[in-house]
Design an enzyme around this catalytic site. Structure first.
Site: not given
Lengths: 588, 182
Positions: A114-115, A487
């Site tokens: 996880f993560q 721009m």
């Protein structure tokens, strides 16, 4: 038996020994042991951001304006990937950052935990160096090494990835402050021989059309380098131009200063670069926004390049003479040598470069930054000019986002001191300015900090207003609101047959109400007659402000080098015939 | 590509790509090889061969030999980027036709064929310091050391005679005489 400290304690010990005062971060599962330790270290203030990218840019603003490294603390997985943009930004613009990231426990690395993500793999090409710490006994040494690498040689970001189990494990901590060597990271600063300096001085004496072209390297070398640069210009009488990143190293209001050069640089700066016979590049890197088409770049000049990074020499442009050196060290050696050999050089040499100055003054007379002002609608250039006039007597710090407003700020706001101008040049990161202003304000409490912003850019990191409010940082977000990605719209107008594909933002928030929702102050200016009064109001409020300045929607940023032509054929503005060849469209 | 429109300049004259051999002395540590190789892949350069092994136990130093095609300018830039890396001790770059440098590559071939064809292969390999490492009734494994291009040619020669597997180390390089790379 020495005292054993946990990995988390070692992190703070190292930060304390590096005199770190602020850490920008966001907690999460894989860095909780470090966050747990935070309460025991009162000298280190943690700034809770709202998104890890904000932490990175805030640390950049802190570093750029103070000369000290910025420190970032994030969790594993998304925490680390969110900070990647800021690391890449700092890498391009040579800003020292130390990013500490949590990682899943060692035994879970590579299991798609996880993560979990391959943080060192992802950040390898956008950091100067990174480390995955697998043994707590290496942690202290790596952390101090990280600070050394970030701040020495050509500065830049580094990352230390610390698995959660390493944060718990214990090891002895032993640190003896070492003198930071400027030479680390391969940039073996050469010993500046008198012989080589004399070669340069000889070129300077022979030149009848010299120019100094200076960049961010002067700023990175410290305020002393800026002083020496001023002295060098004073004792030579040569004209000087600066890159976007170098603004402030030499006073923008000085008569020897030709303004910024490059794609949106002044007419006089670009023409002088094209026609010069001697170009002395001090701490700049021949970026493609500066050189335009390489084969037509300054064809008749001898080129000298001074840079701390050996890989910058001959990378884009072949040079005739190069010095690998810290700018401060180089300038002090050059100024000393030059003065000892050439008394009254400015007077002696006056005749030699008189014609050159006359030519430069002719270019100057074009007034390339001029624009047609209006009584009914606020012109963005006018807004920046008024902001400058009303803030120039304070020691003001300016950050920007990226786009037209950034170029107008660079053109119309004059910087007289280094470290007052924080902008994303190399990477061009929209969303840089707001969090950067937070970092600047923390480094300089009580100073006026203004983010000259565009409404599109600022929405990318708008959530950090919440951070500014939490820490009572009275930053001013001065939005030149034209409802377009200006721009992009300008390029579409000039190059893509006015096909304004997706460059208009149809559903913008009400910035005044947004400011109120965040708990800060919203101010709106809609016509030129009320602009000054509203800007004064903004300056006087001691709280964060979002200033919604409604400007001309169709204004373009000029001058501009648009075409397959060289620097000396830039276009000035709407008055001029702006026919751009197909060949030229490629080059904008 | 009519009307190409971009925010960047057109390339000016691009020099011809040439084959370069890059030798890098690095710390033998995790991530170091990826860091070196990333400088090539990030520029879209393919690595033709790569040989790496620790050469100094005490100092934990490995020697990497890379063969890659590239323009001299880009290879020079890779070289200076490499020299800057914390984990890099030294770098040497040279062209393949450099006469002061020795190149060698080791290859293993597995042949499965009739006796007659086996003999043909052994004969072809003979001038490349061949050693038979393993054999059965109808097969054998043979080792040769040679230049890359000679091994390329040799492979084509022996392919019809029962070549079923090839393994090559990639080129390694060393200077002639008493000199060392610096």
């Amino acid at each position: 038996m020495p005292k054993l400290l946990s990995g988390a304690e070692i992190v703070f010990k190292a930060l304390e020994d590096q005199n770190v005062s602020h850490v920008f971060g966001y907690p999460g599962g894989a860095v909780l042991p470090i966050y747990d330790e935070l309460k025991n270290h009162k000298s280190i203030k943690h700034i809770l951001v709202r998104h890890e990218q904000g932490a990175g840019h805030a640390a950049e603003g802190y570093a750029r304006s103070s000369g000290k490294p910025g420190v970032v603390l994030v969790t594993s997985g998304p925490g680390a990937t969110n900070v990647v943009t800021a690391l890449a930004d700092a890498y391009m613009d040579s800003i020292p950052l130390v990013c500490i990231s949590g990682q899943v426990p060692t035994h879970l690395i590579g299991t798609d935990a996880f993560q979990e993500c391959d943080t060192t793999g992802i950040t390898r090409p956008c950091t100067k160096y990174n480390w995955l710490v697998k043994d707590v006994n290496d942690l202290a040494e790596i952390l101090h090494k990280a600070f050394e690498v970030a701040t020495s040689g050509r500065p830049g970001p580094v990352l230390v990835d610390i698995p959660k189990d390493v944060q718990f494990k214990k090891a002895p901590y032993d640190f003896k402050a070492k003198k930071v060597s400027k030479s680390l990271n391969g940039s073996k600063s050469e010993t500046l021989s008198d012989k080589k300096l004399d070669q340069l001085i000889d070129l300077m004496k022979k030149s009848s059309k010299p120019i100094f072209y200076t960049g961010g390297g002067v700023i990175n070398s410290g305020p002393e380098a800026s002083k020496l640069l001023r002295e060098l210009v004073a004792i030579t009488g040569f004209p000087i131009t600066s890159t976007l990143q170098g603004l402030g190293a030499f006073p923008g209001s000085d008569s020897n200063f030709l303004g910024m050069l490059g794609m949106h640089g002044t007419y006089e700066a670009n023409h002088a670069m094209h026609d010069c016979d001697l170009m002395i590049n001090i701490g700049a890197r021949f970026d493609d926004r500066i050189t335009g088409k390489i084969d037509e770049f300054s064809p008749k000049s001898k080129k000298v390049h001074v840079d701390i990074d050996p890989s910058s020499i001959n990378k884009n442009v072949k040079v005739d003479l190069s010095f690998i050196s810290d700018i401060n060290i180089f300038l002090s050696a050059l100024v000393k040598r030059f003065k000892s050999k050439n008394k009254n050089f400015v007077d002696v040499n006056k005749n030699k470069i008189e014609k050159w100055w006359n030519q430069i003054n002719k270019w100057r007379a074009k007034n390339s930054l001029g624009f047609r002002n209006s009584d009914t609608i606020i012109k963005p250039q006018h807004a920046v000019q008024r902001l400058y006039e009303l803030t120039k007597n304070k020691d003001t710090y300016i950050t920007t986002e990226v786009g037209q407003h950034q170029m107008w700020a660079a053109q119309h706001y004059k910087f007289d001191e280094p470290n007052r101008w924080m902008t994303s040049g190399g990477l061009g990161t929209m969303g840089f300015g707001l969090p950067a202003a937070i970092g600047v304000q923390l480094a300089h409490p009580g100073k006026l900090v203004v983010d000259i912003a565009g409404e599109a850019s600022v929405l990318m990191t708008m959530q950090e207003m919440s951070t500014a409010v939490q820490y009572k940082l009275p930053i001013k977000i001065f939005i030149l609101n034209n409802e377009y990605m200006g721009m992009v719209r300008q390029w579409q107008e000039l190059l893509h047959d006015k096909n304004y594909s997706e460059s208009y933002t149809a559903a913008l928030p009400d910035f005044v109400k947004l400011a109120e929702a965040y708990g800060c102050v919203g101010i709106r200016a809609t016509k030129p007659s009320e602009l000054d009064e509203k800007i004064k109001e903004m300056i006087e409020v001691d709280r964060p402000v979002i200033f919604d300045c409604l400007v001309d929607k169709m204004e373009n940023c000029f001058p501009m080098i648009p075409s397959g032509k060289a620097h000396n054929q830039m276009i000035l503005g709407p008055e001029e015939d702006k026919k751009i060849s197909d060949e030229g469209k490629i080059l904008v | 590509m009519p009307n190409s429109k971009s925010a960047y300049s057109e390339p000016s004259k691009i020099s011809r790509s040439q084959r370069h051999i890059i030798v890098v002395w690095v710390d033998n540590a995790a991530g170091v090889l990826a860091r070196v190789i990333g400088l090539f892949s990030g520029r879209g350069y393919n690595i033709e061969s790569l040989a790496v092994a620790e050469v100094d136990r005490k100092q934990h130093m490995s020697r990497i030999t890379i063969v890659s095609m590239g323009t001299p300018e880009v290879i020079q830039q890779i070289r200076s980027q490499l020299s800057k890396q914390l984990c890099v001790h030294k770098v040497a770059v040279f062209k393949r036709d450099d006469e002061n440098i020795l190149f060698r590559e080791l290859a293993l071939f597995k042949i499965k064929s009739s006796k007659k064809n086996q003999e043909k292969v052994k004969k072809a390999c003979k001038k490349y310091n061949s050693v038979v490492l393993d054999k059965t009734k109808n097969s054998f494994v043979i080792q040769v050391t040679a230049l890359r291009r000679d091994i390329d040619k040799l492979i084509e020669t022996i392919r019809p005679h029962g070549l079923i597997s090839v393994s090559r180390t990639g080129a390694v390089a060393m200077t002639k005489g008493a000199e060392v790379f610096n």
